[in-house]
Each structure stands twice: as C-alpha cells, then as structure tokens.
Scaffold this motif. Structure first.
Motif, PDB file in Angstrom:
ATOM      1  N   ARG A  79      24.024  18.672 -35.746  1.00  0.00           N
ATOM      2  CA  ARG A  79      25.271  17.938 -35.515  1.00  0.00           C
ATOM      3  C   ARG A  79      26.232  18.848 -34.766  1.00  0.00           C
ATOM      4  O   ARG A  79      26.277  20.034 -35.006  1.00  0.00           O
ATOM      5  CB  ARG A  79      25.888  17.498 -36.837  1.00  0.00           C
ATOM      6  CG  ARG A  79      27.123  16.648 -36.664  1.00  0.00           C
ATOM      7  CD  ARG A  79      27.584  16.028 -37.959  1.00  0.00           C
ATOM      8  NE  ARG A  79      26.614  15.106 -38.520  1.00  0.00           N
ATOM      9  CZ  ARG A  79      26.621  13.790 -38.325  1.00  0.00           C
ATOM     10  NH1 ARG A  79      27.546  13.256 -37.573  1.00  0.00           N
ATOM     11  NH2 ARG A  79      25.732  13.027 -38.886  1.00  0.00           N
ATOM     12  N   ARG A  80      26.988  18.225 -33.874  1.00  0.00           N
ATOM     13  CA  ARG A  80      27.900  18.992 -33.035  1.00  0.00           C
ATOM     14  C   ARG A  80      29.295  18.370 -33.112  1.00  0.00           C
ATOM     15  O   ARG A  80      29.449  17.160 -33.074  1.00  0.00           O
ATOM     16  CB  ARG A  80      27.379  18.947 -31.604  1.00  0.00           C
ATOM     17  CG  ARG A  80      28.126  19.775 -30.621  1.00  0.00           C
ATOM     18  CD  ARG A  80      27.635  19.524 -29.192  1.00  0.00           C
ATOM     19  NE  ARG A  80      26.193  19.567 -29.050  1.00  0.00           N
ATOM     20  CZ  ARG A  80      25.516  20.648 -28.690  1.00  0.00           C
ATOM     21  NH1 ARG A  80      26.146  21.776 -28.483  1.00  0.00           N
ATOM     22  NH2 ARG A  80      24.208  20.595 -28.548  1.00  0.00           N
ATOM     23  N   GLY A  81      30.302  19.226 -33.212  1.00  0.00           N
ATOM     24  CA  GLY A  81      31.692  18.799 -33.143  1.00  0.00           C
ATOM     25  C   GLY A  81      32.344  19.425 -31.921  1.00  0.00           C
ATOM     26  O   GLY A  81      31.666  19.953 -31.041  1.00  0.00           O
ATOM     27  N   LYS A  82      33.682  19.381 -31.861  1.00  0.00           N
ATOM     28  CA  LYS A  82      34.392  19.947 -30.713  1.00  0.00           C
ATOM     29  C   LYS A  82      34.237  21.459 -30.632  1.00  0.00           C
ATOM     30  O   LYS A  82      34.055  22.013 -29.558  1.00  0.00           O
ATOM     31  CB  LYS A  82      35.877  19.612 -30.791  1.00  0.00           C
ATOM     32  CG  LYS A  82      36.213  18.185 -30.477  1.00  0.00           C
ATOM     33  CD  LYS A  82      37.708  17.999 -30.520  1.00  0.00           C
ATOM     34  CE  LYS A  82      38.083  16.553 -30.290  1.00  0.00           C
ATOM     35  NZ  LYS A  82      39.536  16.370 -30.370  1.00  0.00           N
ATOM     36  N   SER A  83      34.320  22.126 -31.775  1.00  0.00           N
ATOM     37  CA  SER A  83      34.272  23.585 -31.747  1.00  0.00           C
ATOM     38  C   SER A  83      33.189  24.176 -32.648  1.00  0.00           C
ATOM     39  O   SER A  83      32.939  25.374 -32.599  1.00  0.00           O
ATOM     40  CB  SER A  83      35.631  24.160 -32.142  1.00  0.00           C
ATOM     41  OG  SER A  83      35.945  23.810 -33.474  1.00  0.00           O
ATOM     42  N   ILE A  84      32.547  23.348 -33.457  1.00  0.00           N
ATOM     43  CA  ILE A  84      31.543  23.833 -34.409  1.00  0.00           C
ATOM     44  C   ILE A  84      30.277  22.998 -34.272  1.00  0.00           C
ATOM     45  O   ILE A  84      30.340  21.798 -34.013  1.00  0.00           O
ATOM     46  CB  ILE A  84      32.081  23.751 -35.856  1.00  0.00           C
ATOM     47  CG1 ILE A  84      33.243  24.729 -35.992  1.00  0.00           C
ATOM     48  CG2 ILE A  84      31.005  23.996 -36.884  1.00  0.00           C
ATOM     49  CD1 ILE A  84      33.743  24.999 -37.359  1.00  0.00           C
ATOM     50  N   PHE A  85      29.129  23.664 -34.438  1.00  0.00           N
ATOM     51  CA  PHE A  85      27.879  22.925 -34.524  1.00  0.00           C
ATOM     52  C   PHE A  85      27.039  23.464 -35.666  1.00  0.00           C
ATOM     53  O   PHE A  85      27.191  24.597 -36.095  1.00  0.00           O
ATOM     54  CB  PHE A  85      27.109  22.902 -33.192  1.00  0.00           C
ATOM     55  CG  PHE A  85      26.589  24.223 -32.693  1.00  0.00           C
ATOM     56  CD1 PHE A  85      25.288  24.631 -32.974  1.00  0.00           C
ATOM     57  CD2 PHE A  85      27.382  25.044 -31.908  1.00  0.00           C
ATOM     58  CE1 PHE A  85      24.796  25.831 -32.488  1.00  0.00           C
ATOM     59  CE2 PHE A  85      26.890  26.242 -31.402  1.00  0.00           C
ATOM     60  CZ  PHE A  85      25.596  26.639 -31.710  1.00  0.00           C
ATOM     61  N   LYS A 136      30.327  28.541 -34.312  1.00  0.00           N
ATOM     62  CA  LYS A 136      31.603  28.172 -33.702  1.00  0.00           C
ATOM     63  C   LYS A 136      31.582  28.596 -32.243  1.00  0.00           C
ATOM     64  O   LYS A 136      31.308  29.748 -31.923  1.00  0.00           O
ATOM     65  CB  LYS A 136      32.758  28.859 -34.417  1.00  0.00           C
ATOM     66  CG  LYS A 136      34.117  28.513 -33.824  1.00  0.00           C
ATOM     67  CD  LYS A 136      35.236  29.077 -34.655  1.00  0.00           C
ATOM     68  CE  LYS A 136      36.608  28.761 -34.107  1.00  0.00           C
ATOM     69  NZ  LYS A 136      36.906  27.379 -33.922  1.00  0.00           N
ATOM     70  N   TYR A 137      31.900  27.630 -31.373  1.00  0.00           N
ATOM     71  CA  TYR A 137      32.005  27.943 -29.950  1.00  0.00           C
ATOM     72  C   TYR A 137      33.209  28.856 -29.718  1.00  0.00           C
ATOM     73  O   TYR A 137      34.244  28.715 -30.371  1.00  0.00           O
ATOM     74  CB  TYR A 137      32.194  26.666 -29.112  1.00  0.00           C
ATOM     75  CG  TYR A 137      30.958  25.828 -29.033  1.00  0.00           C
ATOM     76  CD1 TYR A 137      29.868  26.241 -28.273  1.00  0.00           C
ATOM     77  CD2 TYR A 137      30.856  24.622 -29.716  1.00  0.00           C
ATOM     78  CE1 TYR A 137      28.717  25.476 -28.188  1.00  0.00           C
ATOM     79  CE2 TYR A 137      29.714  23.848 -29.637  1.00  0.00           C
ATOM     80  CZ  TYR A 137      28.643  24.275 -28.874  1.00  0.00           C
ATOM     81  OH  TYR A 137      27.526  23.528 -28.798  1.00  0.00           O
ATOM     82  N   ILE A 138      33.050  29.809 -28.792  1.00  0.00           N
ATOM     83  CA  ILE A 138      34.155  30.671 -28.396  1.00  0.00           C
ATOM     84  C   ILE A 138      34.298  30.596 -26.885  1.00  0.00           C
ATOM     85  O   ILE A 138      33.372  30.207 -26.178  1.00  0.00           O
ATOM     86  CB  ILE A 138      33.947  32.128 -28.853  1.00  0.00           C
ATOM     87  CG1 ILE A 138      32.645  32.709 -28.289  1.00  0.00           C
ATOM     88  CG2 ILE A 138      33.981  32.225 -30.365  1.00  0.00           C
ATOM     89  CD1 ILE A 138      32.462  34.192 -28.553  1.00  0.00           C
ATOM     90  N   ARG A 139      35.451  30.943 -26.409  1.00  0.00           N
ATOM     91  CA  ARG A 139      35.707  30.895 -24.956  1.00  0.00           C
ATOM     92  C   ARG A 139      35.606  32.270 -24.354  1.00  0.00           C
ATOM     93  O   ARG A 139      35.782  33.256 -24.911  1.00  0.00           O
ATOM     94  CB  ARG A 139      37.075  30.295 -24.687  1.00  0.00           C
ATOM     95  CG  ARG A 139      37.125  28.876 -25.199  1.00  0.00           C
ATOM     96  CD  ARG A 139      38.427  28.208 -24.811  1.00  0.00           C
ATOM     97  NE  ARG A 139      38.564  27.003 -25.589  1.00  0.00           N
ATOM     98  CZ  ARG A 139      38.163  25.814 -25.185  1.00  0.00           C
ATOM     99  NH1 ARG A 139      37.598  25.674 -24.018  1.00  0.00           N
ATOM    100  NH2 ARG A 139      38.344  24.748 -25.929  1.00  0.00           N
TER     101      ARG A 139
END
Length: 146
Positions: free
Chosen positions: A115-121, A143-146
């Motif tokens: 499952r994937r969200g805006k900033s976390i999967f 957590k996605y980072i930029r």
C-alpha cells in the motif's frame, strides 16, 4: 523458486546481469547486491554468498538477510519509469522473521509494495537461498524523502 507474487509481477523488466538498474547505494554495492528485475511496486535483488557473509555456525549471517530485506522492501517503492527521476526513502520500521538457514551460493530477495500513501508506503519481502529455501521474510514501513 516461489517468490512473492504481486499484481505487477508480469510487468517486471528482467536484468540478469544487474547492469540496467544501478543501485546508486555504496553500502549495497560493497556487499555485491544487484537489482535483477524492477518495476512499479516490485523489485528482485541478487547477492552471491561469500565466506565473509557467514556467521560462526557457517550459515548466512542474519545481518546480511536483514540488509537484503531492507533493500528489497525499500527499492520496491522506488521504481520510476523516467530514468531521470530518482526516488528516495528511509526505513521507519522493518520486522524480520528468520525461517530457516542453510549453506548455498545465491540469495534472492523480492520486495512488493502492499500500500502506498503520499509520503509513506508499506511493503513486504522474502529472501530465498538458491531459489528453493525461504530463509527470511519481512514487512516494512518506508517514508519517501526529497
């Protein structure tokens, strides 16, 4: 070898020699990890077993298995069809289950995004020894980072 199957398993782009999908990760590269297949929500990694990866019992050290699970669960959410776009993430949580141990030549890790969200999967992974012995499984929160 049974591997974690997912909704995108049929769309995986294979790369047997590990050159088409650069890791861009010095730690994993120093271990010898290669990406052998990668698509949206799925990755497959390979790692040849070396003597310096064994524990005092002569089997693959759990830390090596954890590193592979961490990489597989993370890279499963980092695929981009645009080669110019590199996605990055950090591990928030990794739960590992050691199921078996053995002596062999090749470790294969498969990671699948659940499952994937805006900033976390959320993802899961498996590590196989020589394609027939499931040695570890895991679930991760990334957590996605930029």
């Amino acid at each position: 070898m049974p591997v974690a199957s997912g909704r995108n398993a049929a769309r995986v782009s294979p790369d047997p020699d590990g050159t088409a999908f650069p890791l861009d990760n010095p730690a994993l590269e120093s271990m010898g990890v290669r990406i052998t297949a990668w698509s949206e929500d799925r990755v497959e990694l390979a790692l040849a077993v070396r003597p310096d990866m064994l524990n005092r019992s002569g089997v693959v050290h759990g830390g090596t298995l954890c590193a592979l699970l961490d990489a597989a669960t993370g890279y499963s959410g980092l695929y981009s069809a645009d080669a110019g776009t590199k996605l990055h993430a950090v591990t928030l949580s990794l739960t590992t289950n050691f199921l078996a141990n053995g002596v062999g030549n090749m470790l294969t890790a498969v990671g699948i995004v659940e499952r994937r969200g805006k900033s976390i999967f959320f993802s899961r992974g498996e590590v196989w020894l020589d394609g027939d012995l499931l040695v570890a499984t895991g679930v991760a929160t990334m957590k996605y980072i930029r």
